[in-house]
Design a protein around this motif. Structure first.
Motif, PDB file in Angstrom:
ATOM      1  N   GLY A   7     -16.978  23.648 -33.928  1.00 47.63           N
ATOM      2  CA  GLY A   7     -16.204  24.799 -33.864  1.00 47.63           C
ATOM      3  C   GLY A   7     -15.415  24.865 -32.618  1.00 47.63           C
ATOM      4  N   ARG A   8     -15.986  24.585 -31.151  1.00 56.26           N
ATOM      5  CA  ARG A   8     -15.212  25.031 -30.255  1.00 56.26           C
ATOM      6  C   ARG A   8     -14.376  23.686 -29.920  1.00 56.26           C
ATOM      7  N   GLU A   9     -15.446  22.661 -30.005  1.00 52.87           N
ATOM      8  CA  GLU A   9     -14.094  21.529 -30.209  1.00 52.87           C
ATOM      9  C   GLU A   9     -13.009  21.393 -30.714  1.00 52.87           C
ATOM     10  N   MET A  34      -4.770  22.639 -27.002  1.00 54.27           N
ATOM     11  CA  MET A  34      -4.622  20.798 -26.253  1.00 54.27           C
ATOM     12  C   MET A  34      -3.335  20.445 -27.030  1.00 54.27           C
ATOM     13  N   ALA A  35      -3.098  20.625 -28.355  1.00 56.14           N
ATOM     14  CA  ALA A  35      -1.888  20.269 -29.103  1.00 56.14           C
ATOM     15  C   ALA A  35      -0.811  20.844 -28.566  1.00 56.14           C
ATOM     16  N   ARG A  36      -1.397  21.610 -27.979  1.00 53.49           N
ATOM     17  CA  ARG A  36      -0.144  23.454 -27.369  1.00 53.49           C
ATOM     18  C   ARG A  36       0.196  22.934 -25.919  1.00 53.49           C
ATOM     19  N   GLY A  37       0.029  21.511 -25.508  1.00 52.95           N
ATOM     20  CA  GLY A  37       0.198  21.374 -24.449  1.00 52.95           C
ATOM     21  C   GLY A  37      -0.514  22.075 -23.056  1.00 52.95           C
ATOM     22  N   LEU A  38      -1.950  22.885 -23.610  1.00 55.10           N
ATOM     23  CA  LEU A  38      -2.871  23.628 -22.220  1.00 55.10           C
ATOM     24  C   LEU A  38      -3.749  22.996 -21.583  1.00 55.10           C
ATOM     25  N   SER A  39      -3.163  23.360 -20.446  1.00 59.49           N
ATOM     26  CA  SER A  39      -4.511  22.736 -19.704  1.00 59.49           C
ATOM     27  C   SER A  39      -5.505  22.900 -19.646  1.00 59.49           C
ATOM     28  N   ASN A  40      -6.551  21.808 -18.416  1.00 58.02           N
ATOM     29  CA  ASN A  40      -7.780  22.268 -19.208  1.00 58.02           C
ATOM     30  C   ASN A  40      -8.261  23.708 -18.680  1.00 58.02           C
ATOM     31  N   ALA A  41      -7.522  23.937 -17.233  1.00 56.32           N
ATOM     32  CA  ALA A  41      -7.638  25.881 -16.734  1.00 56.32           C
ATOM     33  C   ALA A  41      -7.066  26.610 -17.584  1.00 56.32           C
ATOM     34  N   LEU A  79     -10.179  30.384 -24.124  1.00 59.72           N
ATOM     35  CA  LEU A  79     -11.427  30.345 -24.298  1.00 59.72           C
ATOM     36  C   LEU A  79     -12.395  31.799 -23.423  1.00 59.72           C
ATOM     37  N   HIS A  80     -12.636  31.583 -21.954  1.00 60.43           N
ATOM     38  CA  HIS A  80     -13.181  32.503 -21.434  1.00 60.43           C
ATOM     39  C   HIS A  80     -14.502  31.102 -20.964  1.00 60.43           C
ATOM     40  N   LEU A  81     -13.936  29.969 -20.529  1.00 67.10           N
ATOM     41  CA  LEU A  81     -14.685  29.290 -20.250  1.00 67.10           C
ATOM     42  C   LEU A  81     -14.525  28.948 -19.110  1.00 67.10           C
ATOM     43  N   GLY A  82     -15.291  27.938 -18.531  1.00 67.45           N
ATOM     44  CA  GLY A  82     -15.129  27.456 -17.096  1.00 67.45           C
ATOM     45  C   GLY A  82     -14.590  25.947 -16.948  1.00 67.45           C
TER      46      GLY A  82
END
Length: 224
Positions: free
Chosen positions: A161-163, A170-177, A183-186
């Motif tokens: 689910g998280r993946e 990712m498909a929206r073009g968001l960076s890792n940050a 998602l409130h993740l590091g």
């Protein structure tokens, strides 16, 4: 300072000269060769082992699409990163090059500073994504493809689910940050999820994963 070595592949001498001028003006970028067609690009990629190839897709003889496939196949995990350079973003050749493993594309009218930034970005292992353009390209092809014609690559991948959430962002073009913020993740945790997504999809990079997301119907080309 690490210098990024770049190979230029374009049948127009004027375009090559302009790209060389832009890149050689940067202290961390250096053009190591120029190829006039895809066959020469493949030979020079083998001989020079550049970090990045700027590849025109429409060239006489061996075109950039065939050269992209050959360079990536030939180099395996050590293959240079390939940036497609094109006049029109809505181009079948561009889309197929992205599917084959190119890290992104640049329009020939792109400003010099953005060209340099793009080379640095892909050399660092990132992908140069233009979600709106990829969405349009995928939508153009969805109408010609029966439902499920690709076998449902994402469905078969067995994403958690998280993946799945990470792939949608990712498909929206968001960076890792940016994904981490949503998602409130590091950032390191996001990188771990991205790596898992790529591995399960058998994707070389984010671009291939995003295309798989659209082509499988996991993300709608019509919009999120």
């Amino acid at each position: 300072m690490t210098v990024i070595e770049v190979l230029l592949a374009d049948d127009e001498e004027l375009i090559r000269a302009g790209l060389r001028a832009v890149l050689d003006a940067q202290p961390d970028l250096r053009v190591v060769g120029e190829a006039e067609d895809g066959a020469e690009a493949l030979a020079m990629a083998r001989a020079l082992r550049p970090d990045v190839v700027l590849m025109d897709v429409r060239m006489p003889g061996v075109d950039g699409l065939a050269a992209t496939r050959a360079i990536l196949r030939d180099g395996g995990a050590d293959a240079p990163r390939i940036l497609v350079v094109t006049t029109f973003e809505a181009d079948d050749y561009v889309y197929e090059a992205l599917r084959a493993g190119a890290a992104g594309f640049l329009l020939k009218r792109t400003r010099p500073a953005e060209i340099a930034r793009a080379v640095r970005l892909v050399a660092a292992g990132e992908s140069l994504l233009f979600p709106a353009a990829i969405r349009r390209l995928a939508a153009d092809r969805a109408a010609d493809r029966p439902d499920g014609a690709d076998g449902g690559a994402v469905a078969r991948a067995g994403l958690t689910g998280r993946e799945a959430e990470v792939l949608r962002l990712m498909a929206r073009g968001l960076s890792n940050a940016e994904i981490g913020g949503q998602l409130h993740l590091g950032v390191q945790t996001v990188k771990t999820h991205v790596s898992a997504v790529l591995g399960k999809l058998g994707a070389r990079d984010r671009t291939q994963a995003v295309i798989a997301a659209y082509e499988s119907g996991f993300v709608s080309p019509a919009g999120d």
